[in-house]
Design an enzyme around this catalytic site. Structure first.
Site, PDB file in Angstrom:
ATOM      1  N   HIS A 208     -32.149  -1.510  25.121  1.00 25.12           N
ATOM      2  CA  HIS A 208     -30.928  -0.805  24.701  1.00 25.12           C
ATOM      3  C   HIS A 208     -31.182   0.457  23.900  1.00 25.12           C
ATOM      4  CE1 HIS A 208     -31.751  -2.739  20.874  1.00 25.12           C
ATOM      5  NE2 HIS A 208     -30.874  -1.937  20.326  1.00 25.12           N
TER       6      HIS A 208
HETATM    7  C1  UD1 Z   1     -26.395  -0.046  17.705  1.00 20.45           C
HETATM    8  C2  UD1 Z   1     -27.369   0.392  16.595  1.00 20.45           C
HETATM    9  C3  UD1 Z   1     -28.765  -0.064  16.960  1.00 20.45           C
HETATM   10  C4  UD1 Z   1     -28.802  -1.548  17.258  1.00 20.45           C
HETATM   11  C5  UD1 Z   1     -27.775  -1.868  18.344  1.00 20.45           C
HETATM   12  C6  UD1 Z   1     -27.734  -3.328  18.672  1.00 20.45           C
HETATM   13  C7  UD1 Z   1     -26.853   2.504  15.439  1.00 20.45           C
HETATM   14  C8  UD1 Z   1     -27.242   3.917  15.290  1.00 20.45           C
HETATM   15  N1  UD1 Z   1     -27.409   1.841  16.473  1.00 20.45           N
HETATM   16  O1  UD1 Z   1     -26.765   0.636  18.898  1.00 20.45           O
HETATM   17  O2  UD1 Z   1     -29.629   0.196  15.864  1.00 20.45           O
HETATM   18  O3  UD1 Z   1     -30.106  -1.902  17.667  1.00 20.45           O
HETATM   19  O4  UD1 Z   1     -26.488  -1.443  17.881  1.00 20.45           O
HETATM   20  O5  UD1 Z   1     -26.835  -3.589  19.704  1.00 20.45           O
HETATM   21  O6  UD1 Z   1     -26.113   1.987  14.640  1.00 20.45           O
HETATM   22  N2  UD1 Z   1     -20.461  -0.472  23.432  1.00 20.45           N
HETATM   23  C9  UD1 Z   1     -19.599  -1.318  24.053  1.00 20.45           C
HETATM   24  N3  UD1 Z   1     -19.095  -2.379  23.356  1.00 20.45           N
HETATM   25  C10 UD1 Z   1     -19.417  -2.624  22.058  1.00 20.45           C
HETATM   26  C11 UD1 Z   1     -20.297  -1.749  21.421  1.00 20.45           C
HETATM   27  C12 UD1 Z   1     -20.827  -0.680  22.113  1.00 20.45           C
HETATM   28  O7  UD1 Z   1     -19.259  -1.136  25.228  1.00 20.45           O
HETATM   29  O8  UD1 Z   1     -18.926  -3.614  21.484  1.00 20.45           O
HETATM   30  C13 UD1 Z   1     -21.033   0.664  24.195  1.00 20.45           C
HETATM   31  C14 UD1 Z   1     -20.233   1.922  24.051  1.00 20.45           C
HETATM   32  O9  UD1 Z   1     -20.311   2.627  25.236  1.00 20.45           O
HETATM   33  C15 UD1 Z   1     -20.975   2.672  22.973  1.00 20.45           C
HETATM   34  C16 UD1 Z   1     -22.404   2.276  23.270  1.00 20.45           C
HETATM   35  O10 UD1 Z   1     -22.338   0.932  23.712  1.00 20.45           O
HETATM   36  O11 UD1 Z   1     -20.756   4.040  23.003  1.00 20.45           O
HETATM   37  C17 UD1 Z   1     -23.312   2.372  22.099  1.00 20.45           C
HETATM   38  O12 UD1 Z   1     -22.813   1.635  20.985  1.00 20.45           O
HETATM   39  P1  UD1 Z   1     -23.259   2.058  19.478  1.00 20.45           P
HETATM   40  O13 UD1 Z   1     -22.709   1.087  18.479  1.00 20.45           O
HETATM   41  O14 UD1 Z   1     -22.991   3.505  19.254  1.00 20.45           O
HETATM   42  O15 UD1 Z   1     -24.821   1.930  19.541  1.00 20.45           O
HETATM   43  P2  UD1 Z   1     -25.752   0.766  20.108  1.00 20.45           P
HETATM   44  O16 UD1 Z   1     -26.519   1.314  21.248  1.00 20.45           O
HETATM   45  O17 UD1 Z   1     -25.004  -0.509  20.306  1.00 20.45           O
END
Ligand code: UD1
Length: 369
Positions: A208
């Protein structure tokens, strides 16, 4: 004493759960703030259910966004909660955007409301400033009064950055408290059978990191590696939404044929699959630690790790960099062959970290100001 605990994203929930439970057992007033950084049922609520967390006291509902938007939204919504509640401690965990955003808000209100900040998992360093988590870690540590470390290397990192020794308390790894607490329930789920694989015969994969999945060329290399791995053993791959989106956007869905892909799993389900894997291939920080605690071989597809103790004392190894199909497959074969060969559970990964955290919060006199 009133303690406000912050959680926002998936890896936070298993760190917060034992601390919350320990504080409540000691009749310490504890409140849980969920920022809503993660919001899908499988990324958030299922963890609350699995870990017995109950509803958060405050839900900020921030959702996804660019780093600036997400961080700013958390700050705007957390500030009034903090001003109204005036806790003695704000406890932040790990290295996600919610961690830094809430530490930053608390640091500006510290004098006005008389709160202090404690960072659980302080002092980990990848020394890779391209990682958003590294920025979050370094800045959160700089802002915190009390630095609670999971492993001894973390203290050295903090001292090197000029942190005062009396702000640093070694507490061990609180996520391992959760792992021990749920091990039996995870075994009872019989997860390998549910996914038609036999224990210790399959590879469990998670990916991820933006550096792996947001880069099209890197995604292609990784999918090629997974195809090669699937020729050797069954591959089970629960997919983070970011990863699924990236693979679909690049039009690579077809390359997942032969791989057993799944939606993101709940905590206990994932633990059941991890504990029984022949090998884990991952870019997650948490899985590097969980495999070490379980004695399961792990190959990490990153250039470096902020958790070196999982390599020196545990079952983790870094894949040769830059990633190539042959390089990673050779590393996986070596990891599987060495199973049981080199494992010592790191100091403080003993299921009692939350008790040491509660002790530190109760007795610490350190203050930044
Ligand atoms: C975040 C953390 C990362 C952690 C990871 C675990 C930061 C900078 N990154 O990354 O350190 O290892 O979580 O999962 O805080 N999305 C969904 N549903 C959700 C959440 C996210 O669809 O419930 C999708 C969305 O398209 C979103 C993307 O995932 O834009 C990224 O989510 P985000 O929370 O920005 O970062 P992670 O990659 O999850």
């Amino acid at each position: 004493m009133k303690v406000m605990l912050i959680a926002g994203a998936r890896p936070n929930f298993m760190k917060i759960a034992p601390i919350l439970r320990e504080l409540k057992t000691r009749a310490i007033h504890a409140q849980l703030v969920h920022t809503g950084q993660h919001y899908d049922f499988r990324m958030s609520e299922s963890f609350f259910q699995d870990l017995g967390l109950g509803d958060p006291d405050f839900f900020l509902d921030v959702g996804s966004g660019s780093h600036a938007v997400q961080t700013a939204r958390i700050m705007e919504r957390f500030e009034p909660v903090l001003i109204e509640q005036k806790p003695d401690w704000v406890v932040v965990v790990g290295d996600v955007n919610s961690t830094l955003a809430c530490a930053l808000v608390a640091s500006k209100l510290r004098a006005e409301i008389g709160c202090r900040i404690a960072h659980v998992e302080a002092g980990l360093r990848s020394h890779d400033w391209r990682m958003p988590e590294e920025v979050n870690r370094v800045l959160t540590d700089r802002l915190s009064d009390l630095l609670l470390t999971p492993s001894h290397d973390a203290r050295d990192n903090l001292l090197r950055e000029g942190m005062a020794d009396d702000r640093i308390v070694f507490v061990g790894n609180v996520m391992i408290d959760t792992l021990f607490a749920h091990r039996e329930r995870a075994d009872a789920l019989d997860m390998p059978a549910r996914h038609d694989v036999a224990p210790r015969t399959y590879a469990l994969v998670t990916l991820h990191r933006p550096s792996n999945v947001d880069d099209r060329a890197q995604v292609e290399v990784l999918l090629d590696i997974l195809a090669g791995l699937a020729e050797r053993m069954p591959v089970v791959f629960p997919m983070h939404p970011r990863t699924r989106n990236a693979i679909e956007a690049a039009g690579h869905d077809g390359k997942l044929d032969g791989i057993h892909t799944l939606e993101p799993l709940g905590y206990t389900e994932m633990l059941g699959l991890t504990a029984n894997a022949a090998v884990v291939l991952t870019d997650s920080g948490g899985l590097q630690e969980e495999t070490t605690a379980l004695g399961v071989p792990c190959v990490t597809v990153r250039e470096q790790t902020e958790r070196p103790v999982t390599i020196t004392e545990g079952t983790n190894r870094l894949a040769p960099w830059p990633l190539t199909r042959d390089g990673v497959l050779t590393a996986i074969a070596a990891a599987v062959a060495e199973r049981n060969g080199r494992q010592r559970r790191p100091d403080g990964w003993d299921g009692r970290a939350a008790a040491r955290i509660a002790d530190a919060l109760s007795t610490s006199r350190v203050s930044y100001v």
